[in-house]
Design an enzyme around this catalytic site. Structure first.
Site, mmCIF file in Angstrom:
data_model
loop_
_atom_site.group_PDB
_atom_site.id
_atom_site.type_symbol
_atom_site.label_atom_id
_atom_site.label_comp_id
_atom_site.label_asym_id
_atom_site.label_seq_id
_atom_site.Cartn_x
_atom_site.Cartn_y
_atom_site.Cartn_z
ATOM 1 N N LYS A 107 0.860 -1.196 0.000
ATOM 2 C CA LYS A 107 0.000 0.000 0.000
ATOM 3 C C LYS A 107 0.891 1.238 0.000
ATOM 4 O O LYS A 107 1.753 1.396 0.883
ATOM 5 C CB LYS A 107 -0.843 -0.058 1.274
ATOM 6 C CG LYS A 107 -2.115 0.716 1.277
ATOM 7 C CD LYS A 107 -2.999 0.115 2.366
ATOM 8 C CE LYS A 107 -4.121 1.003 2.771
ATOM 9 N NZ LYS A 107 -4.039 1.363 4.195
HETATM 10 C C1 E4P Z 1 -7.519 1.608 5.080
HETATM 11 O O1 E4P Z 1 -6.963 1.234 4.093
HETATM 12 C C2 E4P Z 1 -7.415 2.988 5.586
HETATM 13 O O2 E4P Z 1 -6.133 3.242 6.060
HETATM 14 C C3 E4P Z 1 -8.454 3.190 6.660
HETATM 15 O O3 E4P Z 1 -9.709 2.747 6.176
HETATM 16 C C4 E4P Z 1 -8.531 4.606 7.173
HETATM 17 O O4 E4P Z 1 -9.676 4.735 8.001
HETATM 18 P P1 E4P Z 1 -9.879 5.974 8.974
HETATM 19 O O5 E4P Z 1 -10.038 7.205 8.138
HETATM 20 O O6 E4P Z 1 -11.142 5.655 9.719
HETATM 21 O O7 E4P Z 1 -8.674 6.036 9.861
#
Ligand code: E4P
Length: 216
Positions: A83
């Site tokens: 990622k």
């Molecule tokens: C996942 O890939 C993301 O990092 C995550 O959904 C972020 O979520 P948040 O905005 O609730 O921290």
């Protein structure tokens, strides 16, 4: 529609698997920090449990450091997806890693143009953040839909993976719009099962049954 679990909690991932709601797992540096464990053992444990992709996020900021991290992560397990934040350096790294067969997801996407660049770089998953846009009074779901339309207009292989999904309404909006993948904490999926009228209905049926049972 695929449901990924946004968590480093092993018990949540096991429960989501038992519910048939774990087509993949997403993590980020904040979730890894919350786990109190190092990145590699957490990702390897999750990758051994989950049947689908497990997204592990890089922390480097130059293409070279991101590529090095990505190569290392990809060697941890076959289902690891790297990622990478959508920056110019990140886009360079995505091109290189994808050309080597390393699967990538492009994260922290907050505009359609960022999504388009991620797809052009060859990423597998374009990851718009719905909740964080809602937090600043912008419509997160609109972004996911626009990116979906762009990918489909040009037949990109990349898929939208809607993230920062915070409530059942986000999931339903994605489902109605044809967004193929969402990632959310397990409790969001559990909340989807709930409705006050279901609870009231169960109570009434049980009460009726209890009072009638004695006379049968
Ligand atoms: C996942 O890939 C993301 O990092 C995550 O959904 C972020 O979520 P948040 O905005 O609730 O921290």
């Amino acid at each position: 529609m695929q449901f990924f679990v946004d968590s480093t909690e092993i018990s949540d991932i096991k429960e989501a698997l038992a519910l048939g709601l774990c087509d993949g797992v997403t993590t980020n540096p904040s979730l890894i920090a919350k786990s109190g464990r190092s990145l590699k053992p957490v990702i390897q444990e999750i990758a051994g449990l989950a049947e689908g992709p497990v997204l592990a996020e890089v922390t480097g900021s130059t293409a070279d450091t991101i590529i090095a991290e990505g190569r290392e992560m990809a060697a941890w397990a076959e289902n690891v997806v790297v990622k990478i934040p959508v920056t110019i350096e990140g886009l360079k790294a995505i091109r290189v890693l994808e050309s080597e067969g390393v699967a990538t997801g492009t994260t922290l996407v907050f505009s359609p143009s960022q999504g388009l660049l991620a797809a052009k770089a060859g990423t597998r998953y374009v990851i718009p953040f719905l909740g964080r846009l809602d937090d600043i009074s912008a419509a997160g779901i609109g972004l996911a839909v626009q990116i979906q339309e762009i990918l489909s207009n040009y037949g990109f292989d990349a898929e939208v993976l809607a993230a920062s999904v915070r409530n059942p309404g986000h999931v339903t909006a994605c489902a109605l719009s044809g967004v193929p993948i969402v990632t959310a904490p397990l409790n969001v999926y559990k909340q989807m099962a709930g409705h006050p009228l279901t609870d009231i209905g169960i109570q009434r049926f049980l009460a009726d049954w209890e009072s009638a049972k004695a006379e049968l």
